[in-house]
Design a protein around this motif. Structure first.
Motif, PDB file in Angstrom:
ATOM      1  N   TYR A 104      -9.734 -47.916 -64.034  1.00  0.00           N
ATOM      2  CA  TYR A 104     -10.562 -47.281 -63.006  1.00  0.00           C
ATOM      3  C   TYR A 104     -10.290 -47.894 -61.634  1.00  0.00           C
ATOM      4  CZ  TYR A 104     -14.638 -45.420 -60.658  1.00  0.00           C
ATOM      5  OH  TYR A 104     -15.462 -44.777 -59.780  1.00  0.00           O
ATOM      6  N   GLN A 105     -10.130 -49.215 -61.574  1.00  0.00           N
ATOM      7  CA  GLN A 105      -9.889 -49.875 -60.286  1.00  0.00           C
ATOM      8  C   GLN A 105      -8.547 -49.477 -59.697  1.00  0.00           C
ATOM      9  OE1 GLN A 105     -10.327 -54.030 -60.997  1.00  0.00           O
ATOM     10  NE2 GLN A 105     -12.541 -54.003 -60.638  1.00  0.00           N
ATOM     11  N   TYR A 106      -7.523 -49.397 -60.535  1.00  0.00           N
ATOM     12  CA  TYR A 106      -6.184 -49.081 -60.039  1.00  0.00           C
ATOM     13  C   TYR A 106      -5.837 -47.605 -60.154  1.00  0.00           C
ATOM     14  CZ  TYR A 106      -5.436 -54.063 -59.728  1.00  0.00           C
ATOM     15  OH  TYR A 106      -5.537 -55.374 -59.398  1.00  0.00           O
ATOM     16  N   ASP A 107      -6.812 -46.800 -60.500  1.00  0.00           N
ATOM     17  CA  ASP A 107      -6.632 -45.353 -60.607  1.00  0.00           C
ATOM     18  C   ASP A 107      -5.432 -45.014 -61.497  1.00  0.00           C
ATOM     19  OD1 ASP A 107      -7.495 -42.804 -60.156  1.00  0.00           O
ATOM     20  OD2 ASP A 107      -6.263 -42.516 -58.364  1.00  0.00           O
ATOM     21  N   CYS A 148     -10.424 -50.201 -69.544  1.00  0.00           N
ATOM     22  CA  CYS A 148     -11.039 -49.086 -68.821  1.00  0.00           C
ATOM     23  C   CYS A 148     -11.384 -49.484 -67.389  1.00  0.00           C
ATOM     24  CB  CYS A 148     -12.285 -48.608 -69.553  1.00  0.00           C
ATOM     25  SG  CYS A 148     -11.942 -47.795 -71.116  1.00  0.00           S
ATOM     26  N   VAL A 149     -11.923 -50.681 -67.189  1.00  0.00           N
ATOM     27  CA  VAL A 149     -12.264 -51.148 -65.840  1.00  0.00           C
ATOM     28  C   VAL A 149     -11.002 -51.294 -65.000  1.00  0.00           C
ATOM     29  CG1 VAL A 149     -13.159 -53.142 -64.559  1.00  0.00           C
ATOM     30  CG2 VAL A 149     -14.420 -52.236 -66.517  1.00  0.00           C
ATOM     31  N   TRP A 150      -9.964 -51.884 -65.582  1.00  0.00           N
ATOM     32  CA  TRP A 150      -8.700 -52.035 -64.848  1.00  0.00           C
ATOM     33  C   TRP A 150      -8.126 -50.665 -64.474  1.00  0.00           C
ATOM     34  CZ3 TRP A 150      -3.838 -50.242 -66.078  1.00  0.00           C
ATOM     35  CH2 TRP A 150      -2.801 -50.715 -65.270  1.00  0.00           C
TER      36      TRP A 150
END
Length: 138
Positions: free
Chosen positions: A88-91, A84-86
């Motif tokens: 969110y960071q890379y849209d 989920c974090v990845w």
């Protein structure tokens, strides 16, 4: 009527052969003895006495197994959060949190500009033709 009778015969034969299969058939020159049920069970190894018995403490083995399963669960949760974090960071995902402002779309872009003056001339010509037709009818 014939099929149920045939099935019952086959099932009786299967039951008869079951004890032979567990005990083994007599060899050449041996006399077929009819052992008791207890002897057949003891020879075949199909009794509760031949079942494995639990060894050791149940609680310690259970706790060891549960701790391993809990580690797998924590690893899966950590992997999910990392994904989920990845994302969110890379849209990479559409989270649906913010509605993006889209530019207005003109659906009439493919239609050429309309000439209103030409329409007015055509309508006047049609009105003159209708008046001429009506005056000819009278």
């Amino acid at each position: 009527m014939l099929i149920p009778r045939t099935l019952s015969r086959l099932s009786r034969q299967a039951i008869q052969y079951q004890s032979v299969r567990c005990m083994g058939a007599p060899g050449l020159g041996e006399v077929l003895a009819h052992p008791t049920f207890e002897e057949r069970v003891a020879n075949s190894g199909a009794s509760m006495d031949n079942m494995p018995t639990p060894q050791g403490d149940f609680a310690t083995e259970f706790n060891k197994r549960q701790s391993k399963h809990n580690m797998h669960l924590l690893g899966a949760i950590a992997f999910f959060i990392g994904t989920c974090v990845w994302g969110y960071q890379y849209d990479a995902f559409d989270w649906g949190i913010v509605k993006p402002e889209l530019p207005p779309i003109n659906i009439y872009d493919h239609i050429p500009e309309h000439d209103a003056d030409a329409d007015k001339e055509i309508m006047e010509e049609m009105a003159a033709a209708v008046r001429a037709f009506k005056s000819a009818q009278e």
